[in-house]
Design a protein around this motif. Structure first.
Motif, PDB file in Angstrom:
ATOM      1  N   LYS A 216      -0.152  -7.061   3.472  1.00 33.67           N
ATOM      2  CA  LYS A 216      -0.332  -7.230   2.028  1.00 33.67           C
ATOM      3  C   LYS A 216      -0.329  -8.709   1.672  1.00 33.67           C
ATOM      4  O   LYS A 216       0.325  -9.517   2.338  1.00 33.67           O
TER       5      LYS A 216
ATOM      6  N   LEU B 100       9.062  -3.895  -5.467  1.00 36.22           N
ATOM      7  CA  LEU B 100       8.605  -2.661  -4.823  1.00 36.22           C
ATOM      8  C   LEU B 100       9.126  -2.564  -3.396  1.00 36.22           C
ATOM      9  O   LEU B 100       9.497  -1.481  -2.923  1.00 36.22           O
TER      10      LEU B 100
ATOM     11  N   THR C 258       7.163   0.368  -1.415  1.00 34.06           N
ATOM     12  CA  THR C 258       6.153  -0.076  -0.458  1.00 34.06           C
ATOM     13  C   THR C 258       6.861  -0.823   0.671  1.00 34.06           C
ATOM     14  O   THR C 258       7.910  -1.434   0.454  1.00 34.06           O
TER      15      THR C 258
ATOM     16  N   PRO D 190       5.344  -3.095   3.611  1.00 35.19           N
ATOM     17  CA  PRO D 190       4.327  -3.704   4.476  1.00 35.19           C
ATOM     18  C   PRO D 190       4.919  -4.219   5.794  1.00 35.19           C
ATOM     19  O   PRO D 190       6.103  -4.555   5.852  1.00 35.19           O
TER      20      PRO D 190
ATOM     21  N   ARG E  23       1.671  -2.881 -10.355  1.00 33.81           N
ATOM     22  CA  ARG E  23       1.631  -1.425 -10.363  1.00 33.81           C
ATOM     23  C   ARG E  23       2.351  -0.875 -11.596  1.00 33.81           C
ATOM     24  O   ARG E  23       3.056  -1.601 -12.289  1.00 33.81           O
TER      25      ARG E  23
ATOM     26  N   THR F  93      12.552   6.650  -5.492  1.00 34.75           N
ATOM     27  CA  THR F  93      12.007   7.281  -4.281  1.00 34.75           C
ATOM     28  C   THR F  93      12.623   8.660  -4.008  1.00 34.75           C
ATOM     29  O   THR F  93      12.219   9.328  -3.066  1.00 34.75           O
TER      30      THR F  93
ATOM     31  N   ARG G  40       2.994   7.217  -5.505  1.00 39.32           N
ATOM     32  CA  ARG G  40       3.746   6.638  -4.381  1.00 39.32           C
ATOM     33  C   ARG G  40       3.488   7.414  -3.097  1.00 39.32           C
ATOM     34  O   ARG G  40       3.313   6.849  -2.037  1.00 39.32           O
TER      35      ARG G  40
ATOM     36  N   GLU H 206      -3.011   7.305  -6.284  1.00 38.99           N
ATOM     37  CA  GLU H 206      -2.472   6.248  -5.401  1.00 38.99           C
ATOM     38  C   GLU H 206      -3.331   4.985  -5.472  1.00 38.99           C
ATOM     39  O   GLU H 206      -2.886   3.907  -5.058  1.00 38.99           O
TER      40      GLU H 206
END
Ligand code: SF4
Length: 326
Positions: free
Chosen positions: A25, A36, A42, A44, A114, A123, A130, A199
Motif C-alpha cells: 500500500k 486502519l 487493513t 498490508p 475510507r 472488527t 471490510r 469493498e
C-alpha cells in the motif's frame, strides 16, 4: 498491529513497480491508513512512502489549476491561487478534520480515505466493505450517519470527505499514472457507489497512482459557499454538507454547481437541480424548488430520516449564502 516492511519511493516508476505486488500500500500523510492498520481493518505487508516524490505543487495552467497529489490540505486551503480562484475548495478544506490533521493529510490521501462507518472500524461486527460476504451491521443497526442516496443492500456507508464534495462540484479531473502511461478521469466518476462491491471505494486500479487533480477555470468564485452541518463545530464528519457555486448575471443564474457530502458512498452531484437553476432568478423560493428536486430518490433508514429534511434545508441555505441572500 501486523509487522510490515517500509520503503521510500524515489521516483514514480518505483511506486508503480512496488504497488504492482500484492499486499503493498501507498502511504503519504497516513492520517487514515495508520488508524486502519492499528485497528486491524487493513494489514498490508509493505508500505511505500511517496512523500519524496515531486508532487506537491499548486500551479496555474492555461485552463485552470493543477494541484499535486502530495499537496497538504492545509497548504491548499491557504494557497493564494486557490483562495482567489476556488474559494469553494478552500472553504471545504477548512471545514474538514482538525488543523493538525490538515497539516498531515494530502490531496490524494483525502480522496482515498475510507468510510467512517463505525461497523467498518469494529472488527467484531459484520461489514461487507471490510470483509465481503459477512453482511452489513449498519442496515439494521445504528445508521444515523449513513446514506440516503445511492446505497445498496450490501452497504449504506457514506464517503467522509469535504474536499471531494467541492472537487466534484467544480468539475475537477483526476490525473492518474499507470503502466500504460497517464490518464484523466472526471472527479465525479472517481468514487463508486457500493452496488455489489462495497469493498471497492473508487475506480483507481491497484497498480495506479494519483498524480494530482486539475480544476478548470470557472465563474463561480464570487458566488460560492460550502455549508457543513455536523454534531459539533470542529473535528466532526458531516451529517450533510453542500458545495454550491453560482454564476450570476445580476440576479439571473447563468449556471450552477451543486454537490452534497454525508449522503452517499461518493460525493453526490446534483445535476438535475443544477439544470433547474440555470436561467432562473436567484431567490429563496427558487432554491427551495431546486432542493426538492435534488431530493428525488432519497431513501432513509431507521436513524437517519432527519437527513430527508436536513438535506434540502442545507441546499437552500448554501445557495442563499452563495447568492448573497443569507
Ligand atoms: Fe460495512 Fe458499509 Fe455496512 Fe458500514 S454500511 S457496516 S461500511 S457494509
Amino acid at each position: 498491529m501486523k509487522q510490515f516492511q517500509y520503503t521510500r519511493a524515489v521516483n514514480q516508476q518505483g511506486v508503480l513497480d512496488a504497488i504492482a505486488k500484492p499486499g503493498t500500500k501507498i502511504i503519504a500523510g497516513g492520517t487514515n491508513l495508520v488508524d486502519l492498520m492499528k485497528r486491524g481493518v487493513t494489514a498490508p505487508d509493505k508500505l511505500v512512502d511517496i512523500n519524496y516524490l515531486p508532487l506537491k505543487g499548486i500551479t496555474a495552467t492555461k485552463t485552470g489549476l493543477h494541484i499535486g497529489t502530495l499537496a497538504l490540505n492545509s497548504v491548499v486551503s491557504e494557497n493564494s491561487l486557490v483562495v482567489a480562484k476556488l474559494p469553494l475548495l478552500s472553504m471545504a478544506l477548512k471545514a474538514g478534520a482538525s488543523p493538525q490533521l490538515r497539516n498531515m493529510a494530502t490531496v490524494g490521501g483525502n480522496m482515498m480515505q475510507r468510510t467512517r462507518c463505525t461497523y467498518f472500524y469494529d472488527t467484531t461486527m459484520p461489514c461487507n466493505k471490510r470483509e465481503p460476504g459477512t453482511g452489513c451491521g449498519a442496515v439494521e443497526g445504528y445508521n444515523r450517519m449513513h446514506a440516503i442516496f445511492g446505497a445498496s443492500p450490501q452497504c449504506i456507508a457514506v464517503h467522509p470527505s469535504d474536499m471531494c464534495v467541492a472537487l466534484a462540484a467544480l468539475d475537477a479531473q483526476v490525473i492518474i499514472a499507470g503502466k500504460k502511461g497517464e490518464k484523466r478521469m472526471p472527479f465525479v466518476d472517481f468514487h463508486r457507489l457500493p452496488d455489489d462491491h462495497p469493498e471497492l471505494d473508487n475506480h483507481l486500479g491497484k497498480d495506479e497512482l494519483i498524480l494530482g487533480v486539475e480544476i478548470p477555470d470557472n465563474n463561480f468564485a464570487k458566488n460560492s459557499y460550502y455549508l457543513k452541518v455536523r454534531d459539533r463545530q470542529s473535528y466532526a464528519f458531516a451529517l450533510v454538507s453542500v458545495a454550491a457555486g453560482l454564476d450570476l448575471d445580476g440576479s439571473t443564474i447563468r449556471s450552477a454547481r451543486l454537490a452534497m457530502g454525508g449522503v452517499a458512498h461518493k460525493p453526490w452531484r446534483l445535476f438535475e437541480a443544477e439544470k433547474f437553476l440555470a436561467g432562473k432568478t436567484a431567490s429563496e423560493d427558487t432554491f427551495k424548488q431546486a432542493a426538492q428536486l435534488a431530493m428525488q430518490g432519497a431513501k432513509a433508514y431507521e436513524y437517519n430520516a432527519f437527513k430527508l429534511k436536513l438535506a434540502p434545508a442545507a441546499i437552500t441555505e448554501a445557495l442563499k449564502h452563495a447568492a448573497g441572500l443569507a
